[in-house]
Design a protein around this motif. Sequence first.
Motif, short mmCIF file in Angstrom:
data_model
loop_
_atom_site.label_atom_id
_atom_site.label_comp_id
_atom_site.label_asym_id
_atom_site.label_seq_id
_atom_site.Cartn_x
_atom_site.Cartn_y
_atom_site.Cartn_z
N LEU A 163 -44.16 8.86 -14.99
CA LEU A 163 -45.52 8.35 -14.82
C LEU A 163 -46.50 9.28 -15.54
N ASP A 203 -46.97 8.44 -2.44
CA ASP A 203 -47.47 7.11 -2.80
C ASP A 203 -47.45 6.14 -1.64
N VAL A 251 -51.38 8.90 -4.30
CA VAL A 251 -51.49 8.33 -5.64
C VAL A 251 -51.24 6.82 -5.56
N THR A 258 -49.82 4.88 -7.82
CA THR A 258 -48.82 4.45 -8.80
C THR A 258 -47.53 3.95 -8.14
N GLY A 292 -53.45 8.53 -10.13
CA GLY A 292 -52.13 9.02 -10.46
C GLY A 292 -52.08 10.53 -10.39
#
Length: 259
Positions: A25, A209, A228, A230, A251
Motif C-alpha cells: 500500500l 484498519d 487507516v 485502506t 493511509g
Amino acid sequence: MSDGNGIECWLTDMDGVLVHEEHALPGAAEFLQRLVDSSRRFLVLTNNSIFTPRDLAARLSRSGIEVPEESIWTSALATADFLARQLPGGSAYVIGESGLTTALHEAGYILTDTDPDYVVLGETRTYSFEAITKAIRLVEAGARFIATNPDATGPSKEGSLPATGSVAALITRATGAEPYFVGKPNPMMFRSAMNRIQAHSETTAMIGDRMDTDVVAGIEAGLRTFLVLTGSTKREQVRRFPFQPHRVVDGIGDLVDLI
C-alpha cells in the motif's frame, strides 16, 4: 501535544495497512524504512496463524516491503507465548499449519493426540472432519480449549473461507466449551508484542484498519491508536462505534511524518 509526541514504539497490522492482495500500500515501505532509520522499535502484527514469521517476511519482500522476521508477531506466536507462561513444557493437540506448530515447538510444547493439556485451534486451508472430531473428543475428555484468533472467515480469490472462529464455534456447539482466543481483539496479543520489544503502553502506538479488532484492542491495551482507511473499516462507519481512535488517516503514508 502533536500526534507523534512521546511515541517510541510502533505496532502495525499487516493486511489492509501495509499490503492488500499481495501489493504494498502507498507509503508502507517508506513508513517502515523511517522506523528503521530512526532506530524505533516496532512489530508487524497479524492474526494469521498459518505462516511462520520467515514465510511472512518473504511474502512482504515480494510486495516490495522489507521487514526482518524478528519484527513480525503472529497470533500463533502470541498463543505459544501465552501457553508457555500458563503451563511451561505442556502438551497440545493442534489443528493448524506450520506457523502454529513451529511456534509451539519452539516454546517447548509437545504436540500429541494422547491426553493433551490443551486443544489448540488455529487457521488452516484444509480443516478435516477427522481432526475436528478428535478435538471435540479431547475437549470432552478434559483438555482445555485455546484458539489463536476469533476471525470467522478468511479471504480467497473465490470468496470467503471458514476460519478459526467458525470452526471454534462448531467445537463449542458440540462440547459446550468456549475457547480462550489469544489473538486480536484480545489486548493480550498487544501486551505480549510489547513485551517482545520491551515497550510500554504509554509510549506505544497501534496502526490498524479495523475498528472492531485493531483499535478496540489498542485502546484496551492503553495504546495510542491510528485507523487507516485502506482496509476493512470505512470512514462513515467510524462514528458508529462507542470508542474512537486517536486519529483517522487515509493511509499509513500519512503517518510517516510522526516518526
